[in-house]
Design a protein around this motif. Sequence first.
Motif, PDB file in Angstrom:
ATOM      1  N   UNK A 194       0.820  -1.220   0.000  1.00 56.80           N
ATOM      2  CA  UNK A 194       0.000   0.000   0.000  1.00 56.80           C
ATOM      3  C   UNK A 194       0.854   1.271   0.000  1.00 56.80           C
ATOM      4  N   UNK A 195       2.160   1.093   0.011  1.00 57.75           N
ATOM      5  CA  UNK A 195       3.053   2.251  -0.036  1.00 57.75           C
ATOM      6  C   UNK A 195       3.060   3.058   1.252  1.00 57.75           C
ATOM      7  N   UNK A 196       2.812   2.409   2.352  1.00 59.11           N
ATOM      8  CA  UNK A 196       2.818   3.092   3.657  1.00 59.11           C
ATOM      9  C   UNK A 196       4.211   3.005   4.278  1.00 59.11           C
ATOM     10  N   UNK A 197       4.595   4.040   5.029  1.00 57.39           N
ATOM     11  CA  UNK A 197       5.875   3.925   5.745  1.00 57.39           C
ATOM     12  C   UNK A 197       5.773   2.876   6.859  1.00 57.39           C
ATOM     13  N   UNK A 198       6.860   2.166   7.080  1.00 51.49           N
ATOM     14  CA  UNK A 198       6.845   1.107   8.096  1.00 51.49           C
ATOM     15  C   UNK A 198       7.203   1.710   9.459  1.00 51.49           C
ATOM     16  N   UNK A 199       6.384   1.429  10.467  1.00 51.38           N
ATOM     17  CA  UNK A 199       6.671   2.017  11.790  1.00 51.38           C
ATOM     18  C   UNK A 199       7.862   1.328  12.463  1.00 51.38           C
ATOM     19  N   UNK A 200       8.232   1.871  13.604  1.00 54.17           N
ATOM     20  CA  UNK A 200       9.241   1.175  14.421  1.00 54.17           C
ATOM     21  C   UNK A 200       8.514   0.098  15.208  1.00 54.17           C
TER      22      UNK A 200
END
Length: 460
Positions: A217-223
Motif C-alpha cells: 500500500x506504499x505506507x511507511x513502516x513504523x518502528x
Amino acid sequence: MVVTRFAPSPTGYLHIGGLRTALLSYLWARKNNGTFLLRIEDTDFSRNDEAAALAIVEAFKWVGLQHDGKIEYQSSRLEIYKQHIQQLLNEGKAYKCYMSKEELEALREEQTQRKERPKYDNRYREFTGTPPEGREAVVRIKAPLEGSITVHDGVKGDVVFNVHDILDDFIIARSDGTPTYNFVVAVDDALMGVTDVIRGDDHLSNTPKQIVVYQALGFPIPKFFHVPMIHNHDGKKLSKRDGATDVIAYKTMGYTPEALLNFLVRLGWSHGDQEIFSMVEMLELFDPSDINRSASVYNVEKLDWLNSHYLKNMTNEKLCELLEFHGVMLISHDKREILLDAVKERAKTLSEMAMLISEILVKPAGFEEAVLKKGYKEDSKEVLEKFSTALRAAKELHLPSDYHHVMESVVTEMGIGFGKIGQPLRIALLGKLSGPGLDSVMAIIGVEETLERINTLISY
Ligand code: GLU
C-alpha cells in the motif's frame, strides 16, 4: 511526533500482559508529547464478544491510562478496509483466489506427506480465466517469492525472516469480504499514523506479513518493539494457575492501579536497582530501547510489597474512597483517621485492609479454643476485670494514648508485664492473638464497646 496504540482483541478480559504493553505504549507517547490510541480489534466476528470489549475498556479505565481521541472499533471501519483491498486488486498487488476448501486440504495433505511446510501454491496468482462456477473467491496479497524480510526491532535487534520459510500469498479478505487480521492491523496502524508499535513478542511472527501489506500500500513502516512475554517461575508463559491474569481481578483483590502499573513497568524494564516508580518517574525514565530482551518473571510477592508501599503512602481520604469498593464505608466514621492509621501499615491489599477494619468494627463472633488456650490464662480474668474498673474510672478517653495510660496504670499497679493484659485483651477485642495496636482499637470502638467485649470474654 510519536503515535502509539494499544490494540486489544476482545476475545476475553484485559490480560495483564496486554496491560503491560499498553502501559509501555502509553509512557512512550506521553513522554514524547505524542498520541496514544486505543483500538479494539473486533473484526473476527466468530470470536469477538461485545461484553469482552466493554470489560477491556472498563479495566482500562480503572488503571487510568488515558487514551487520546475516541476508541476506534475496527468493526466500524470495514468500508475502509474494503477500499484498500480494492485498491490492491486494481493495482494487481492482490488477486482473487477460487481454490475450494477441498483443494486446499488436498494440497496441505500432499505437502505434509512430502514433509514440506503447508503453504498456498500461488495457483491463482496469474489467473485470468473464467472463475469456476459457484465458487466464492478470497483475496490474496502477492507476497515476495524469495529473499528475506527484516524486522528492525527496537528490543530484539534485526530479525531476519526467510520469505520461503514463513510467507505465502496470504488471504487479506475472506470469501464473505471481511478482511483478515494482519491486513487490518497494518492498514489501521498506517492510517492512524502509528509511528511506534510496542506489543508482545507473540506478534513478532506476524510482522513480516504486516510489512508486506505496508509495502503493497506504499505506507511507511513504523518502528517495532516486541516485548518478551511474562513467564512464571518455571520459565513457562504465565497462566491462570500462576496468578490472576485478568486485570480486573487485581482490582477485586485490592491492588491499586499505581502498584500494578509500577509492577508491570518493572517486568522487563529497569532503571538501575530502583523499584518504586511514580508515573512522573516512569515518564521521565522509560525508553523502549531499554526493554530487556529476555522474558520477565511474574512475582506476586513483589506486587504485594509494592502495593503495601502505595497503601502506606496514600492519604486517608483516598483510602476511604477506595475501600468503598471493598464494602467499607468510613466517610462519616468519626474515628476514621485512627482506624486507617491503625490498619494501613499492616495490609498488603485493600481487601486485606477491609478485613482488618471489619475485625475491629464488628464484635468477635466467638472465641476459638486454641486461641483461648494460648492467650487466656488463669489470671486473665482478674487482669481484665481490673482493667475494666480502671476504664470506668477514667475520665477522658479519646485518643489511643488515653487508653494506653490506663493499660499502663493497671500493669504497674498489678506488677505484671504488658503481655499479661495484652493477650487476653486482644482476644476480647478481636477474637485473635494478632492485629493492630490495642490502644488504637479501643479508641476506635470507644469505651462502652470495649467494656462490653471484655465482659463477653470474661463470661464466655
Ligand atoms: N489485537 C492483538 C491482540 O490482542 C494485538 C495486535 C497488535 O498489537 O498488533 O493480541
